[in-house]
Design a protein around this motif. Structure first.
Motif, PDB file in Angstrom:
ATOM      1  N   MET A 185       0.850  -1.184   0.000  1.00  0.00           N
ATOM      2  CA  MET A 185       0.000   0.000   0.000  1.00  0.00           C
ATOM      3  C   MET A 185       0.888   1.237   0.000  1.00  0.00           C
ATOM      4  SD  MET A 185      -3.055   0.932   2.579  1.00  0.00           S
ATOM      5  CE  MET A 185      -4.375   1.710   1.717  1.00  0.00           C
ATOM      6  N   ASP A 186       0.374   2.303  -0.619  1.00  0.00           N
ATOM      7  CA  ASP A 186       1.113   3.560  -0.681  1.00  0.00           C
ATOM      8  C   ASP A 186       1.309   4.145   0.708  1.00  0.00           C
ATOM      9  OD1 ASP A 186       1.160   3.560  -3.447  1.00  0.00           O
ATOM     10  OD2 ASP A 186      -0.668   4.735  -3.642  1.00  0.00           O
ATOM     11  N   ARG A 187       2.361   4.934   0.841  1.00  0.00           N
ATOM     12  CA  ARG A 187       2.521   5.698   2.072  1.00  0.00           C
ATOM     13  C   ARG A 187       1.386   6.699   2.146  1.00  0.00           C
ATOM     14  NH1 ARG A 187       8.397   8.078   1.950  1.00  0.00           N
ATOM     15  NH2 ARG A 187       7.073   9.740   2.626  1.00  0.00           N
ATOM     16  N   PRO A 188       0.927   7.075   3.355  1.00  0.00           N
ATOM     17  CA  PRO A 188      -0.217   7.992   3.464  1.00  0.00           C
ATOM     18  C   PRO A 188      -0.016   9.296   2.693  1.00  0.00           C
ATOM     19  CG  PRO A 188       0.278   7.066   5.605  1.00  0.00           C
ATOM     20  CD  PRO A 188       1.371   6.610   4.664  1.00  0.00           C
ATOM     21  N   GLN A 189       1.202   9.849   2.715  1.00  0.00           N
ATOM     22  CA  GLN A 189       1.445  11.098   2.014  1.00  0.00           C
ATOM     23  C   GLN A 189       1.194  10.930   0.523  1.00  0.00           C
ATOM     24  OE1 GLN A 189       3.480   9.634   4.183  1.00  0.00           O
ATOM     25  NE2 GLN A 189       4.374  11.105   5.570  1.00  0.00           N
ATOM     26  N   THR A 190       1.695   9.850  -0.039  1.00  0.00           N
ATOM     27  CA  THR A 190       1.543   9.600  -1.460  1.00  0.00           C
ATOM     28  C   THR A 190       0.090   9.270  -1.787  1.00  0.00           C
ATOM     29  OG1 THR A 190       3.797   8.727  -1.494  1.00  0.00           O
ATOM     30  CG2 THR A 190       2.416   8.234  -3.387  1.00  0.00           C
ATOM     31  N   LEU A 191      -0.536   8.456  -0.983  1.00  0.00           N
ATOM     32  CA  LEU A 191      -1.915   8.043  -1.207  1.00  0.00           C
ATOM     33  C   LEU A 191      -2.855   9.243  -1.218  1.00  0.00           C
ATOM     34  CD1 LEU A 191      -4.185   5.919  -1.423  1.00  0.00           C
ATOM     35  CD2 LEU A 191      -4.151   5.816   1.076  1.00  0.00           C
ATOM     36  N   PHE A 192      -2.802  10.082  -0.197  1.00  0.00           N
ATOM     37  CA  PHE A 192      -3.724  11.204  -0.118  1.00  0.00           C
ATOM     38  C   PHE A 192      -3.427  12.261  -1.169  1.00  0.00           C
ATOM     39  CE2 PHE A 192      -4.196   9.505   4.269  1.00  0.00           C
ATOM     40  CZ  PHE A 192      -5.517   9.114   4.126  1.00  0.00           C
ATOM     41  N   THR A 193      -2.164  12.440  -1.520  1.00  0.00           N
ATOM     42  CA  THR A 193      -1.823  13.370  -2.592  1.00  0.00           C
ATOM     43  C   THR A 193      -2.385  12.864  -3.913  1.00  0.00           C
ATOM     44  OG1 THR A 193       0.183  14.068  -1.439  1.00  0.00           O
ATOM     45  CG2 THR A 193       0.079  14.504  -3.801  1.00  0.00           C
ATOM     46  N   ARG A 194      -2.242  11.573  -4.173  1.00  0.00           N
ATOM     47  CA  ARG A 194      -2.758  10.983  -5.416  1.00  0.00           C
ATOM     48  C   ARG A 194      -4.281  11.080  -5.465  1.00  0.00           C
ATOM     49  NH1 ARG A 194      -4.433   6.067  -6.225  1.00  0.00           N
ATOM     50  NH2 ARG A 194      -3.307   5.166  -4.481  1.00  0.00           N
ATOM     51  N   LEU A 195      -4.936  10.792  -4.355  1.00  0.00           N
ATOM     52  CA  LEU A 195      -6.390  10.872  -4.319  1.00  0.00           C
ATOM     53  C   LEU A 195      -6.879  12.309  -4.521  1.00  0.00           C
ATOM     54  CD1 LEU A 195      -7.200   8.358  -1.437  1.00  0.00           C
ATOM     55  CD2 LEU A 195      -7.620   8.045  -3.889  1.00  0.00           C
ATOM     56  N   ALA A 196      -6.177  13.273  -3.952  1.00  0.00           N
ATOM     57  CA  ALA A 196      -6.541  14.680  -4.154  1.00  0.00           C
ATOM     58  C   ALA A 196      -6.390  15.057  -5.627  1.00  0.00           C
ATOM     59  CB  ALA A 196      -5.688  15.591  -3.274  1.00  0.00           C
ATOM     60  N   GLN A 197      -5.352  14.561  -6.272  1.00  0.00           N
ATOM     61  CA  GLN A 197      -5.183  14.811  -7.711  1.00  0.00           C
ATOM     62  C   GLN A 197      -6.312  14.168  -8.503  1.00  0.00           C
ATOM     63  OE1 GLN A 197      -1.222  13.279  -8.273  1.00  0.00           O
ATOM     64  NE2 GLN A 197      -0.251  15.223  -7.792  1.00  0.00           N
ATOM     65  N   ASP A 198      -6.728  12.961  -8.106  1.00  0.00           N
ATOM     66  CA  ASP A 198      -7.867  12.308  -8.752  1.00  0.00           C
ATOM     67  C   ASP A 198      -9.120  13.165  -8.614  1.00  0.00           C
ATOM     68  OD1 ASP A 198      -6.293  10.160  -9.502  1.00  0.00           O
ATOM     69  OD2 ASP A 198      -7.040   8.820  -7.923  1.00  0.00           O
ATOM     70  N   ALA A 199      -9.325  13.740  -7.449  1.00  0.00           N
ATOM     71  CA  ALA A 199     -10.490  14.609  -7.230  1.00  0.00           C
ATOM     72  C   ALA A 199     -10.401  15.849  -8.115  1.00  0.00           C
ATOM     73  CB  ALA A 199     -10.589  14.997  -5.759  1.00  0.00           C
ATOM     74  N   GLU A 200      -9.225  16.445  -8.183  1.00  0.00           N
ATOM     75  CA  GLU A 200      -9.054  17.637  -9.016  1.00  0.00           C
ATOM     76  C   GLU A 200      -9.298  17.323 -10.490  1.00  0.00           C
ATOM     77  OE1 GLU A 200      -5.131  18.974  -8.108  1.00  0.00           O
ATOM     78  OE2 GLU A 200      -5.778  20.100  -6.353  1.00  0.00           O
ATOM     79  N   LEU A 205       4.859  13.468  15.141  1.00  0.00           N
ATOM     80  CA  LEU A 205       3.756  14.434  15.128  1.00  0.00           C
ATOM     81  C   LEU A 205       3.735  15.220  13.820  1.00  0.00           C
ATOM     82  CD1 LEU A 205       3.632  16.021  18.702  1.00  0.00           C
ATOM     83  CD2 LEU A 205       1.808  14.775  17.541  1.00  0.00           C
ATOM     84  N   GLN A 206       4.893  15.651  13.361  1.00  0.00           N
ATOM     85  CA  GLN A 206       4.949  16.418  12.114  1.00  0.00           C
ATOM     86  C   GLN A 206       4.493  15.570  10.930  1.00  0.00           C
ATOM     87  OE1 GLN A 206       5.584  19.840  11.829  1.00  0.00           O
ATOM     88  NE2 GLN A 206       4.619  19.320   9.882  1.00  0.00           N
ATOM     89  N   GLN A 207       4.843  14.286  10.922  1.00  0.00           N
ATOM     90  CA  GLN A 207       4.370  13.390   9.866  1.00  0.00           C
ATOM     91  C   GLN A 207       2.845  13.279   9.901  1.00  0.00           C
ATOM     92  OE1 GLN A 207       6.512   9.779  10.656  1.00  0.00           O
ATOM     93  NE2 GLN A 207       8.435  10.564   9.824  1.00  0.00           N
ATOM     94  N   HIS A 208       2.286  13.193  11.107  1.00  0.00           N
ATOM     95  CA  HIS A 208       0.828  13.141  11.242  1.00  0.00           C
ATOM     96  C   HIS A 208       0.196  14.445  10.751  1.00  0.00           C
ATOM     97  CE1 HIS A 208       1.513   9.507  13.451  1.00  0.00           C
ATOM     98  NE2 HIS A 208       0.248   9.396  13.813  1.00  0.00           N
ATOM     99  N   ILE A 209       0.797  15.566  11.098  1.00  0.00           N
ATOM    100  CA  ILE A 209       0.295  16.865  10.660  1.00  0.00           C
ATOM    101  C   ILE A 209       0.299  16.939   9.134  1.00  0.00           C
ATOM    102  CG2 ILE A 209       0.850  19.342  10.569  1.00  0.00           C
ATOM    103  CD1 ILE A 209       1.759  19.011  13.559  1.00  0.00           C
ATOM    104  N   ASP A 210       1.386  16.493   8.526  1.00  0.00           N
ATOM    105  CA  ASP A 210       1.478  16.505   7.062  1.00  0.00           C
ATOM    106  C   ASP A 210       0.401  15.618   6.430  1.00  0.00           C
ATOM    107  OD1 ASP A 210       3.673  18.166   7.389  1.00  0.00           O
ATOM    108  OD2 ASP A 210       5.143  16.592   6.994  1.00  0.00           O
ATOM    109  N   THR A 211       0.195  14.438   7.001  1.00  0.00           N
ATOM    110  CA  THR A 211      -0.803  13.509   6.464  1.00  0.00           C
ATOM    111  C   THR A 211      -2.218  14.058   6.614  1.00  0.00           C
ATOM    112  OG1 THR A 211       0.611  11.590   6.884  1.00  0.00           O
ATOM    113  CG2 THR A 211      -1.744  11.171   6.645  1.00  0.00           C
ATOM    114  N   VAL A 212      -2.550  14.587   7.780  1.00  0.00           N
ATOM    115  CA  VAL A 212      -3.901  15.117   8.005  1.00  0.00           C
ATOM    116  C   VAL A 212      -4.138  16.351   7.129  1.00  0.00           C
ATOM    117  CG1 VAL A 212      -5.483  16.084   9.734  1.00  0.00           C
ATOM    118  CG2 VAL A 212      -4.062  14.115  10.308  1.00  0.00           C
ATOM    119  N   THR A 213      -3.105  17.143   6.903  1.00  0.00           N
ATOM    120  CA  THR A 213      -3.221  18.293   6.003  1.00  0.00           C
ATOM    121  C   THR A 213      -3.557  17.817   4.595  1.00  0.00           C
ATOM    122  OG1 THR A 213      -1.687  19.610   7.331  1.00  0.00           O
ATOM    123  CG2 THR A 213      -2.012  20.296   5.037  1.00  0.00           C
ATOM    124  N   ARG A 214      -2.898  16.751   4.143  1.00  0.00           N
ATOM    125  CA  ARG A 214      -3.200  16.185   2.824  1.00  0.00           C
ATOM    126  C   ARG A 214      -4.626  15.614   2.782  1.00  0.00           C
ATOM    127  NH1 ARG A 214       2.176  14.835   3.581  1.00  0.00           N
ATOM    128  NH2 ARG A 214       3.581  15.677   2.019  1.00  0.00           N
TER     129      ARG A 214
END
Length: 123
Positions: free
Chosen positions: A1-16, A84-93
C-alpha cells in the motif's frame, strides 16, 4: 500500500481531475474534522518542547546519557516531534483531499445541470 502522504496526494489529484467525488456536506464535515485534529496535533507539537529532560537526572555522565536518550525520544530524529509532524502533514493532505473531492462533486453537478438545460424539455 502507498505511504499515506503519497496516497492522499494521489487521491486529491484524482479529485481535481474529476475522478473522485464526495458529497459536499460529507466533504465539509471531514475537512472540519481534519482541521480540529490539526489544532490538537499542532498544540502537541508546541508543547513537545517541554519534554526535554536531559538535566533532570543530575550531573553524572550516566544521568546525562539517560536524559539524552529521553530527549531523543521526544525531540530527536525519529522522536515524538518528528512523528507528530508526519501526522500533521498527512492530516493536512487528507483535509485537502476532502476539500478537492467536495469541490469536484459540486463542479460535476453544475456541469450536469447545464447539460440538461440545453436539452429540449430540460430544466
Amino acid at each position: 500500500m502507498d505511504r499515506p502522504q503519497t496516497l492522499f496526494t494521489r487521491l486529491a489529484q484524482d479529485a481535481e481531475n474529476g475522478h473522485l467525488y464526495l458529497e459536499p456536506h460529507a466533504a465539509a464535515n471531514c475537512a472540519q474534522a481534519c482541521e480540529q485534529f490539526l489544532d490538537v496535533l499542532n498544540t502537541l507539537l508546541i508543547e513537545a518542547d517541554r519534554l526535554q529532560c536531559k538535566e533532570a537526572f543530575g550531573p553524572l555522565p550516566s544521568a546525562q546519557s539517560l536524559g539524552q536518550k529521553f530527549d531523543d525520544k521526544a525531540i530527536g530524529p525519529g522522536g515524538f516531534t518528528e512523528v507528530l509532524q508526519q501526522h500533521i502533514d498527512t492530516v493536512t493532505r487528507m483535509k485537502y483531499l476532502f476539500e478537492a473531492a467536495g469541490k469536484a462533486y459540486v463542479e460535476t453537478e453544475d456541469e450536469n445541470a447545464r447539460a440538461f438545460t440545453i436539452i429540449p424539455g430540460g430544466r
